[in-house]
Write a protein that holds these residues in place. Sequence first.
Motif, PDB file in Angstrom:
ATOM      1  N   GLY A 153     -33.274   4.547  37.058  1.00  0.00           N
ATOM      2  CA  GLY A 153     -32.179   5.506  37.011  1.00  0.00           C
ATOM      3  C   GLY A 153     -31.739   5.963  38.385  1.00  0.00           C
ATOM      4  N   VAL A 154     -32.692   6.202  39.270  1.00  0.00           N
ATOM      5  CA  VAL A 154     -32.342   6.623  40.636  1.00  0.00           C
ATOM      6  C   VAL A 154     -31.576   5.517  41.357  1.00  0.00           C
ATOM      7  CG1 VAL A 154     -33.305   7.248  42.883  1.00  0.00           C
ATOM      8  CG2 VAL A 154     -34.224   8.280  40.814  1.00  0.00           C
ATOM      9  N   LEU A 155     -32.037   4.281  41.218  1.00  0.00           N
ATOM     10  CA  LEU A 155     -31.348   3.166  41.872  1.00  0.00           C
ATOM     11  C   LEU A 155     -29.950   2.941  41.292  1.00  0.00           C
ATOM     12  CD1 LEU A 155     -34.273   0.618  42.271  1.00  0.00           C
ATOM     13  CD2 LEU A 155     -33.163   1.984  44.054  1.00  0.00           C
ATOM     14  N   LEU A 156     -29.821   3.037  39.972  1.00  0.00           N
ATOM     15  CA  LEU A 156     -28.498   2.902  39.361  1.00  0.00           C
ATOM     16  C   LEU A 156     -27.571   4.045  39.770  1.00  0.00           C
ATOM     17  CD1 LEU A 156     -29.303   1.662  35.749  1.00  0.00           C
ATOM     18  CD2 LEU A 156     -28.237   0.383  37.611  1.00  0.00           C
ATOM     19  N   GLY A 157     -28.115   5.245  39.862  1.00  0.00           N
ATOM     20  CA  GLY A 157     -27.315   6.389  40.302  1.00  0.00           C
ATOM     21  C   GLY A 157     -26.842   6.233  41.739  1.00  0.00           C
ATOM     22  N   MET A 158     -27.700   5.723  42.602  1.00  0.00           N
ATOM     23  CA  MET A 158     -27.309   5.503  43.996  1.00  0.00           C
ATOM     24  C   MET A 158     -26.272   4.394  44.091  1.00  0.00           C
ATOM     25  SD  MET A 158     -27.490   6.554  47.037  1.00  0.00           S
ATOM     26  CE  MET A 158     -28.904   7.598  47.140  1.00  0.00           C
ATOM     27  N   ALA A 159     -26.452   3.330  43.318  1.00  0.00           N
ATOM     28  CA  ALA A 159     -25.472   2.244  43.319  1.00  0.00           C
ATOM     29  C   ALA A 159     -24.117   2.738  42.803  1.00  0.00           C
ATOM     30  CB  ALA A 159     -25.973   1.082  42.469  1.00  0.00           C
ATOM     31  N   GLY A 160     -24.137   3.544  41.766  1.00  0.00           N
ATOM     32  CA  GLY A 160     -22.891   4.097  41.246  1.00  0.00           C
ATOM     33  C   GLY A 160     -22.220   5.020  42.238  1.00  0.00           C
ATOM     34  N   ALA A 161     -23.004   5.824  42.929  1.00  0.00           N
ATOM     35  CA  ALA A 161     -22.435   6.728  43.931  1.00  0.00           C
ATOM     36  C   ALA A 161     -21.807   5.945  45.083  1.00  0.00           C
ATOM     37  CB  ALA A 161     -23.523   7.658  44.465  1.00  0.00           C
ATOM     38  N   ILE A 162     -22.484   4.913  45.534  1.00  0.00           N
ATOM     39  CA  ILE A 162     -21.934   4.098  46.616  1.00  0.00           C
ATOM     40  C   ILE A 162     -20.662   3.399  46.151  1.00  0.00           C
ATOM     41  CG2 ILE A 162     -22.375   2.059  48.039  1.00  0.00           C
ATOM     42  CD1 ILE A 162     -25.300   3.051  48.217  1.00  0.00           C
ATOM     43  N   TYR A 163     -20.652   2.930  44.919  1.00  0.00           N
ATOM     44  CA  TYR A 163     -19.444   2.303  44.371  1.00  0.00           C
ATOM     45  C   TYR A 163     -18.289   3.300  44.342  1.00  0.00           C
ATOM     46  CZ  TYR A 163     -16.269   0.136  41.054  1.00  0.00           C
ATOM     47  OH  TYR A 163     -15.160  -0.378  40.453  1.00  0.00           O
ATOM     48  N   LEU A 164     -18.545   4.530  43.888  1.00  0.00           N
ATOM     49  CA  LEU A 164     -17.488   5.542  43.834  1.00  0.00           C
ATOM     50  C   LEU A 164     -16.996   5.942  45.219  1.00  0.00           C
ATOM     51  CD1 LEU A 164     -18.737   7.905  40.997  1.00  0.00           C
ATOM     52  CD2 LEU A 164     -16.767   6.368  40.955  1.00  0.00           C
ATOM     53  N   ILE A 165     -17.818   5.759  46.223  1.00  0.00           N
ATOM     54  CA  ILE A 165     -17.411   6.083  47.590  1.00  0.00           C
ATOM     55  C   ILE A 165     -16.651   4.925  48.211  1.00  0.00           C
ATOM     56  CG2 ILE A 165     -18.292   6.493  49.916  1.00  0.00           C
ATOM     57  CD1 ILE A 165     -20.572   8.087  48.559  1.00  0.00           C
ATOM     58  N   VAL A 166     -17.160   3.718  48.062  1.00  0.00           N
ATOM     59  CA  VAL A 166     -16.593   2.573  48.763  1.00  0.00           C
ATOM     60  C   VAL A 166     -15.244   2.152  48.194  1.00  0.00           C
ATOM     61  CG1 VAL A 166     -16.941   0.112  49.205  1.00  0.00           C
ATOM     62  CG2 VAL A 166     -18.791   1.713  49.599  1.00  0.00           C
ATOM     63  N   VAL A 167     -15.115   2.094  46.885  1.00  0.00           N
ATOM     64  CA  VAL A 167     -13.895   1.545  46.274  1.00  0.00           C
ATOM     65  C   VAL A 167     -12.638   2.315  46.686  1.00  0.00           C
ATOM     66  CG1 VAL A 167     -12.734   1.178  44.070  1.00  0.00           C
ATOM     67  CG2 VAL A 167     -15.038   0.362  44.402  1.00  0.00           C
TER      68      VAL A 167
END
Length: 72
Positions: A53-67
């Motif tokens: 969950g922590v890794l998926l949350g970090m990946a989602g946060a980075i996606y929301l920032i980068v896109v």
Amino acid sequence: MNDRPGTGEAPKSPEADGMTLFSYLLAGPLVFGGAGWLADWLLGLSTVFLPIGVLLGMAGAIYLIVVPYVRS
């Protein structure tokens, strides 16, 4: 970003962008890590879903920032 007058959208300050990025990076792992912890607790597991969950949350946060910032 739309800089035309009369669009009804106020211009953003750089501080607002920084706080948005910080909140994404903080909330993503906390929310998904909490969901992983809850899944572990309900299923009686030790720590299987918490790190996922922590890794998926970090990946989602980075996606929301980068896109949005890469496309602008």
